[in-house]
Design an enzyme around this catalytic site. Structure first.
Site, PDB file in Angstrom:
ATOM      1  N   TYR A  46       6.703 -10.517   6.581  1.00 40.95           N
ATOM      2  CA  TYR A  46       6.480  -9.127   6.957  1.00 40.95           C
ATOM      3  C   TYR A  46       6.894  -8.926   8.414  1.00 40.95           C
ATOM      4  CZ  TYR A  46       3.595  -8.015   2.839  1.00 40.95           C
ATOM      5  OH  TYR A  46       3.149  -7.776   1.569  1.00 40.95           O
ATOM      6  N   ASP A  85       0.826  -1.199   0.000  1.00 46.18           N
ATOM      7  CA  ASP A  85       0.000   0.000   0.000  1.00 46.18           C
ATOM      8  C   ASP A  85       0.866   1.257   0.000  1.00 46.18           C
ATOM      9  OD1 ASP A  85      -2.424  -1.216  -0.133  1.00 46.18           O
ATOM     10  OD2 ASP A  85      -2.864  -1.085   2.007  1.00 46.18           O
TER      11      ASP A  85
END
Length: 563
Positions: free
Chosen positions: A249, A190
């Site tokens: 992540y 994003d």
């Protein structure tokens, strides 16, 4: 960590052709049976098996003749038409051999193109090879990873693609459309999200006259916050997204988020109304009336207790395994099979102090993640700081829909994608080959660049993340927005760990006092020198439910938004 859908099917079958590659429509149901077979219309070794290879629009010069002849047939003498077609074909075969063996807009390698109208000849065509580009970037100031049609939106791929054009790794013929070189990525991030490692797959010109160090030359054209670690020759079927096995992540947040809600706050009152025992935390003793600024100064000195750290680790284990994550994303329904994801592991590292603030790192390793996966960390933190039993996370895998606020984007980092299956496959092929053999395909391993990755993270990601938090108090603003809410949307934060009916969201039905997320917490960069007044005005902005409702509900579009 705004992520990828589960990998299904072979890489070859996953790449969808563009609209320009569609076959002519058949108005007559009987046309399909009347068409000549592919072997009769396209010469052998014509290079048209993979219509996305090479340059141009993917169409074959002369390939429409058979379709046109078939569509022109009426109820007359078909035999006569066939004879005319055969005769015409013989007359044209000599002149068509060249163009029929290649797609429109392509030339033999090394041959110069005809001079354009301005009299300047095009550069000779150079061969392209399917490659994997290993990159890293700081997402501050960028509108995400994926290139966008609007040239005003600055994206990581957009800047990278421009650099490749400048050095000649992408030809001018292909500079107008990244799909011509099969551009793809392993993980879509994003706006503002960082990545120490990501993979871009595309067809690249790797041998450029006058360029000895292609990686170094490309890095010269890239800004310092985007780095190219290496370029690897891969198999022709390689697709960064579908070939990727899993992704790692890390999410960082300050320890002070674990402090229970402030006495008298909306959330604390809601917990009491639901029968939760909410004794005053020692942190709040004598500071019930303190200002937010005074509170933040003391919060930075807060250190998580062993009991709180243990509670975090116990609750985090509820995410491991295969679950339906429909409540941890947007635009998805419980019945949507793509919501079933597999999280391999989640680990809460020991806290570390940087400056005045103690930080906690959460490491996640999953096959794929869904859009706005920051909701996972939010559910974890909110449950633990309110004393909600960890099995509330299991409740969220059920069919009832609830609202989970997103954690700030500031703390999210894509470590790197993993290509274990592909690396094992090419290892078998490489057994009898030397690294300099044209058929040799190296494994994709970011650990080879470990020193570079760590240095990049320290100087371009961690330092900026901590500086922004120190200056603007992003995480403090987020947790205060949570604590000030007194509605029903967070009713699942209770002593029983169950989802009450009042917290269930029914699509199409309005709710009284719905939680409004602030747009500020989706940002990772702020104007230099912005003062408290500017920060407050940004914090006052709210994103309504309609903002998320505007997200595409088409499965393919949502899948493309995940990474």
């Amino acid at each position: 960590m705004e992520v990828d859908p589960p990998s299904t099917g072979s890489p070859e079958s996953s790449a969808a052709p563009t609209s320009s590659l569609k076959r002519p429509q058949e108005d007559d149901p009987g046309i399909a049976s009347k068409r000549p077979k592919a072997a009769e219309t396209v010469p052998e070794n014509s290079g048209t098996v993979n219509t996305l290879d090479g340059e141009g629009d993917g169409q074959v010069e002369g390939s429409g003749e058979a379709a046109e002849a078939a569509e022109g047939k009426g109820k007359g003498d078909k035999r006569g038409d066939a004879k005319k077609k055969q005769k015409g074909k013989k007359d044209k075969d000599k002149g068509k051999d060249y163009v029929r063996s290649r797609r429109r807009g392509t030339r033999p390698e090394g041959e110069e193109a005809p001079a354009p109208e301005n009299g300047e000849p095009k550069a000779p065509r150079l061969p392209k090879r399917q490659c994997a580009l290993l990159i890293g970037f700081c997402g501050d100031g960028y509108n995400g990873m994926q290139i966008q049609p609007d040239p005003k939106l600055r994206t990581i791929e957009g800047v990278l693609f421009d650099a490749l054009i400048k050095v000649g790794a992408v030809s001018q013929d292909n500079s107008d459309n990244p799909t011509k070189v099969k551009l793809g990525r392993a993980a879509r991030t994003d706006a503002g999200v960082h990545a120490a490692g990501n993979v871009v797959s595309m067809k690249l010109i790797t041998t450029i006259p006058g360029v000895k160090d292609l990686v170094g030359r490309i890095n010269e054209e890239l800004p310092p916050e985007i780095r190219l670690w290496s370029i690897l020759r891969v198999q022709n079927s390689f697709n960064a997204r579908t070939t990727c096995d899993s992704r790692k992540y890390t999410y960082f947040f300050p320890s002070y988020l674990m402090i229970p809600p402030k006495p008298g706050s909306g959330l604390q009152k809601s917990l009491k109304e639901q029968g939760a025992e909410t004794p005053d935390h020692p942190f709040w003793d004598g500071h019930h009336e303190a200002s937010a600024e005074d509170d933040l100064g003391r919060k930075r000195a807060y250190r998580i207790t062993p009991e709180q750290l243990g509670a975090l680790r116990e609750a985090a284990k509820k995410f491991e395994g295969s679950h339906n994550f429909h409540n941890f994303t947007v635009g998805r329904d419980f019945r949507d099979r793509s919501c079933q994801r597999f999280l391999k592991s989640i680990e809460i590292l020991d806290p570390a102090v940087y400056g005045d603030t103690e930080w906690i790192a959460v490491l996640l390793h999953g096959q794929s993640f869904m859009l706005h996966q920051r909701k996972m960390i939010s559910a974890l933190v909110l449950a633990c700081r309110t004393g909600t039993p960890p099995h509330v996370i299991e409740e969220m895998y059920g069919p009832r829909q609830v609202f989970i606020p997103k954690m700030p984007a500031l703390g999210l980092l894509l470590e790197y994608p993993i290509f274990e299956s592909y690396s094992k496959r090419v290892a078998g092929v490489n057994e009898k080959l030397q690294p300099d053999d044209p058929e040799y395909r190296p494994a994709i391993d970011f650990e080879v660049h470990r020193a570079q990755l760590d240095n990049f993270k320290q100087h371009h990601i961690y330092s900026k993340m901590r500086s922004i938090e120190d200056q603007f108090g992003i995480f403090d603003g987020w947790i205060r927005s949570i604590d000030s809410y007194a509605g029903n949307d967070l009713g699942y934060l209770n002593a029983k760990g169950v989802i009450p009916a009042t917290a269930v969201i029914k699509r199409g039905e309005s709710r009284a006092n719905p939680f409004r997320e602030k747009k500020r917490f989706d940002a990772t960069s702020f104007p230099a020198g912005a003062g408290a007044e500017n920060a407050a005005s940004i914090e006052a902005e709210e994103s309504s439910e309609e903002d998320e409702a505007q997200l595409p509900l088409n499965k393919e579009e949502l899948a493309d938004m995940e990474g």
